[in-house]
Enzyme design. Structure first.
Site, PDB file in Angstrom:
ATOM      1  N   SER A  37     -46.715  16.355   4.960  1.00  0.00           N
ATOM      2  CA  SER A  37     -45.520  17.212   4.944  1.00  0.00           C
ATOM      3  C   SER A  37     -45.038  17.523   6.356  1.00  0.00           C
ATOM      4  CB  SER A  37     -45.814  18.526   4.227  1.00  0.00           C
ATOM      5  OG  SER A  37     -46.297  18.262   2.935  1.00  0.00           O
ATOM      6  N   PRO A  93     -41.668  19.833   8.543  1.00  0.00           N
ATOM      7  CA  PRO A  93     -40.690  20.907   8.323  1.00  0.00           C
ATOM      8  C   PRO A  93     -39.458  20.409   7.561  1.00  0.00           C
ATOM      9  CG  PRO A  93     -41.561  21.009  10.551  1.00  0.00           C
ATOM     10  CD  PRO A  93     -42.128  19.755   9.941  1.00  0.00           C
ATOM     11  N   GLU A 147     -49.049  19.120  -3.787  1.00  0.00           N
ATOM     12  CA  GLU A 147     -49.115  17.757  -4.339  1.00  0.00           C
ATOM     13  C   GLU A 147     -47.977  17.455  -5.303  1.00  0.00           C
ATOM     14  OE1 GLU A 147     -52.836  15.952  -5.168  1.00  0.00           O
ATOM     15  OE2 GLU A 147     -53.918  17.217  -3.765  1.00  0.00           O
TER      16      GLU A 147
HETATM   17  C1  LIG Z   1     -50.847  26.025  -0.260  1.00  0.00           C
HETATM   18  C2  LIG Z   1     -50.243  24.738   0.218  1.00  0.00           C
HETATM   19  C3  LIG Z   1     -51.071  23.726   0.721  1.00  0.00           C
HETATM   20  C4  LIG Z   1     -50.529  22.523   1.194  1.00  0.00           C
HETATM   21  N1  LIG Z   1     -51.360  21.570   1.748  1.00  0.00           N
HETATM   22  C5  LIG Z   1     -50.828  20.451   2.299  1.00  0.00           C
HETATM   23  C6  LIG Z   1     -51.662  19.495   2.988  1.00  0.00           C
HETATM   24  O1  LIG Z   1     -52.889  19.662   3.124  1.00  0.00           O
HETATM   25  N2  LIG Z   1     -51.075  18.403   3.546  1.00  0.00           N
HETATM   26  C7  LIG Z   1     -49.727  18.166   3.431  1.00  0.00           C
HETATM   27  O2  LIG Z   1     -49.250  17.149   3.930  1.00  0.00           O
HETATM   28  N3  LIG Z   1     -48.909  19.079   2.787  1.00  0.00           N
HETATM   29  C8  LIG Z   1     -49.420  20.203   2.230  1.00  0.00           C
HETATM   30  N4  LIG Z   1     -48.604  21.133   1.594  1.00  0.00           N
HETATM   31  C9  LIG Z   1     -47.158  20.916   1.560  1.00  0.00           C
HETATM   32  C10 LIG Z   1     -46.641  20.594   0.190  1.00  0.00           C
HETATM   33  O3  LIG Z   1     -46.974  19.269  -0.149  1.00  0.00           O
HETATM   34  C11 LIG Z   1     -45.120  20.840   0.215  1.00  0.00           C
HETATM   35  O4  LIG Z   1     -44.921  22.254   0.364  1.00  0.00           O
HETATM   36  C12 LIG Z   1     -44.484  20.383  -1.056  1.00  0.00           C
HETATM   37  O5  LIG Z   1     -44.435  18.966  -1.073  1.00  0.00           O
HETATM   38  C13 LIG Z   1     -43.049  20.926  -1.210  1.00  0.00           C
HETATM   39  O6  LIG Z   1     -42.303  20.710  -0.058  1.00  0.00           O
HETATM   40  P1  LIG Z   1     -41.438  21.891   0.600  1.00  0.00           P
HETATM   41  O7  LIG Z   1     -42.279  23.101   0.662  1.00  0.00           O
HETATM   42  O8  LIG Z   1     -40.848  21.371   1.858  1.00  0.00           O
HETATM   43  O9  LIG Z   1     -40.280  22.162  -0.436  1.00  0.00           O
HETATM   44  P2  LIG Z   1     -38.922  21.352  -0.639  1.00  0.00           P
HETATM   45  O10 LIG Z   1     -39.188  19.892  -0.756  1.00  0.00           O
HETATM   46  O11 LIG Z   1     -37.951  21.782   0.398  1.00  0.00           O
HETATM   47  O12 LIG Z   1     -38.463  21.882  -2.041  1.00  0.00           O
HETATM   48  C14 LIG Z   1     -37.925  23.188  -2.245  1.00  0.00           C
HETATM   49  C15 LIG Z   1     -37.591  23.349  -3.719  1.00  0.00           C
HETATM   50  O13 LIG Z   1     -36.615  22.372  -4.115  1.00  0.00           O
HETATM   51  C16 LIG Z   1     -37.107  21.588  -5.213  1.00  0.00           C
HETATM   52  N5  LIG Z   1     -36.630  20.213  -5.053  1.00  0.00           N
HETATM   53  C17 LIG Z   1     -36.803  19.397  -3.978  1.00  0.00           C
HETATM   54  N6  LIG Z   1     -36.236  18.189  -4.212  1.00  0.00           N
HETATM   55  C18 LIG Z   1     -35.719  18.233  -5.478  1.00  0.00           C
HETATM   56  C19 LIG Z   1     -35.006  17.298  -6.297  1.00  0.00           C
HETATM   57  N7  LIG Z   1     -34.749  16.056  -5.884  1.00  0.00           N
HETATM   58  N8  LIG Z   1     -34.631  17.701  -7.526  1.00  0.00           N
HETATM   59  C20 LIG Z   1     -34.907  18.944  -7.986  1.00  0.00           C
HETATM   60  N9  LIG Z   1     -35.565  19.891  -7.258  1.00  0.00           N
HETATM   61  C21 LIG Z   1     -35.970  19.530  -6.019  1.00  0.00           C
HETATM   62  C22 LIG Z   1     -38.610  21.674  -5.115  1.00  0.00           C
HETATM   63  O14 LIG Z   1     -39.230  21.463  -6.356  1.00  0.00           O
HETATM   64  C23 LIG Z   1     -38.815  23.104  -4.641  1.00  0.00           C
HETATM   65  O15 LIG Z   1     -38.750  23.988  -5.713  1.00  0.00           O
HETATM   66  C24 LIG Z   1     -49.126  22.320   1.121  1.00  0.00           C
HETATM   67  C25 LIG Z   1     -48.298  23.336   0.573  1.00  0.00           C
HETATM   68  C26 LIG Z   1     -48.833  24.520   0.132  1.00  0.00           C
HETATM   69  C27 LIG Z   1     -47.930  25.591  -0.425  1.00  0.00           C
END
Ligand SMILES: Cc1cc2nc3c(=O)[nH]c(=O)nc-3n(C[C@H](O)[C@H](O)[C@H](O)COP(=O)(O)OP(=O)(O)OC[C@H]3O[C@@H](n4cnc5c(N)ncnc54)[C@H](O)[C@@H]3O)c2cc1C
Length: 395
Positions: free
Chosen positions: A139, A141, A376
């Site tokens: 992931s 920003p 995930e």
């Molecule tokens: C506790 C925790 C542990 C984590 N651990 C790791 C780790 O070890 N390594 C790692 O690489 N990452 C990790 N992550 C990151 C995690 O994989 C991301 O937070 C996740 O993929 C969502 O990305 P984002 O937060 O940028 O949300 P965004 O992708 O910005 O999404 C925001 C919202 O929009 C929705 N959305 C996005 N695209 C669409 C679409 N096309 N259609 C409909 N809805 C959509 C999403 O479902 C969400 O509700 C972790 C996250 C958390 C919270």
């Protein structure tokens, strides 16, 4: 379908329940109340190491099968993995991630690494003298759900790759011996440009590690960091040069996730079961058990959790037989956190201010479970994967 597990895994499950009660729950509550991850030198990790946690599933070539030395949370099958994940999360999900060991980084090293890379990066986890960690950083920003959009660049420079970019939310990346960092060799190639590099602790340019605040799962550190002209030796490209040529990078990352999703479903069910137990206990103690509406809600929560668990077991059963399970794994990951959220929300409602005052387990479970809907692949993204699968579009 047969969801039975080996006698060895059954024993492991029973042992995990004891350790969960005696160690996971108290340590998870301690970190939550302190609103900070358990420090790497917390005696908890030494005790866990002594109990067999913190080890890799990898074995050197020629090593004999040694089931007895497997960590208490490492299962012999994907089905047993879901059951162990459920039990562990029942006691504390954050502790499961905080646990020393190669963590999420293990799967890409095992699945994509050359024999030399497996030896180099996983042998420190065979019989560690002190707790050590590995990490996984996909992931960014600007790239969470849409992992194809990662912008961290990898450019070849003689015997090295130069990495530049920013990563976010990587579990345990501040304390890890190494982090599997995903980068693109060419953004124009989209997913085909993705490669995984093992970036070792102390590599110049691997910097700016910051531990983020989280509403739940506070026992482990979620880390943001930068790669500034970070020079990674060419031999740290997972799979080596031939793999690089094969352009199979994104598939490697997705394999990590497809393997993990049924277990995440199990974990959500575990948190939901803990919430339900709190609700049942409270309903009995408060004399609410006789009320039909209370019993109805408890029955509904239990039914939804059971259904979600069956979905997770089915996806795991398919994984054990090497049957493609992308849709079933997504179903499990989409259904379980919703069922668990409902169980937690009902608990909060039932307990009223007893739960909302901030000292009750139910309130922590409610915060913890939300994070599982995000990790995930969020619920929305799982629904997109399933819909594409239904109309036979590639994912
Ligand atoms: C506790 C925790 C542990 C984590 N651990 C790791 C780790 O070890 N390594 C790692 O690489 N990452 C990790 N992550 C990151 C995690 O994989 C991301 O937070 C996740 O993929 C969502 O990305 P984002 O937060 O940028 O949300 P965004 O992708 O910005 O999404 C925001 C919202 O929009 C929705 N959305 C996005 N695209 C669409 C679409 N096309 N259609 C409909 N809805 C959509 C999403 O479902 C969400 O509700 C972790 C996250 C958390 C919270």
């Amino acid at each position: 379908m047969d969801y039975s597990i080996s006698t060895e895994d059954r024993r492991r499950l029973e042992r995990l329940a004891e350790i969960g009660h005696d160690e996971f729950r108290p340590a998870g509550l301690r970190a939550d109340r302190a609103a900070a991850p358990l420090p790497a030198d917390d005696p908890f990790f030494e005790r866990m190491l002594a109990l067999g946690f913190g080890r890799t599933a990898w074995r050197p070539q020629g090593a004999t099968a040694d089931d007895a030395t497997r960590a208490p949370n490492k299962a012999g099958s994907a089905v047993a993995g879901v059951l162990l994940a459920e039990e562990g999360a029942y006691w504390d999900r954050g502790i499961g991630v905080a646990m020393c060991g190669p963590g999420l980084g293990e799967s890409p090293v095992l699945g994509m690494g050359t024999p030399e890379q497996k030896e180099r990066f996983l042998s420190p986890f065979l019989a560690p003298a002190r707790p050590v960690w590995g990490a996984f950083a996909m992931s960014e920003p600007g790239a969470g759900s849409d992992v194809a959009a990662i912008r961290t660049r990898a450019v070849r420079d003689g015997g090295h790759w130069i990495l530049n970019g920013a990563k976010a939310w990587s579990g345990n990346a501040h304390r890890a011996l190494w982090t599997v960092v995903w980068a693109t060799v060419d953004p124009a190639l989209g997913r085909g440009g993705h490669r995984a590099f093992v970036v070792e602790r102390g590599t110049p340019g691997f910097e700016g590690h910051r531990i983020e605040k989280k509403m739940g799962l506070r026992a482990y550190e979620s880390v943001s960091f930068f790669l500034n002209d970070c020079r990674v030796p060419a031999e740290n490209l997972l799979g080596g040069e031939s793999y690089y040529q094969s352009r199979a990078g994104f598939k490697g990352a997705m394999n990590t996730f497809n393997a993990g999703r049924p277990a995440i479903g199990g974990m959500a069910v575990g948190i939901g079961r803990a919430a339900l137990d709190e609700s049942v206990r409270f309903a009995r103690d408060a004399g609410l058990w006789g009320r039909q509406r209370v019993r109805d809600r408890i029955e509904r929560s239990r039914r939804r959790l059971k259904s979600a668990m069956l979905l997770a077991l089915k996806a795991a059963w398919m994984a054990d037989r090497k049957i493609p399970n992308a849709v079933e794994a997504s179903m499990a990951k989409a259904a379980a956190p919703v069922a668990a959220l409902e169980a937690c929300a009902f608990g909060m409602e039932l307990l009223g201010m007893t739960g909302g005052a901030g000292e009750h387990l139910i309130e922590k479970l409610h915060r913890d479970v939300k994070a599982l809907d995000i990790v995930e692949g969020t619920g929305q993204i799982q629904r997109i994967v399933m819909a594409r699968g239904l109309v036979k579009l590639p994912n």
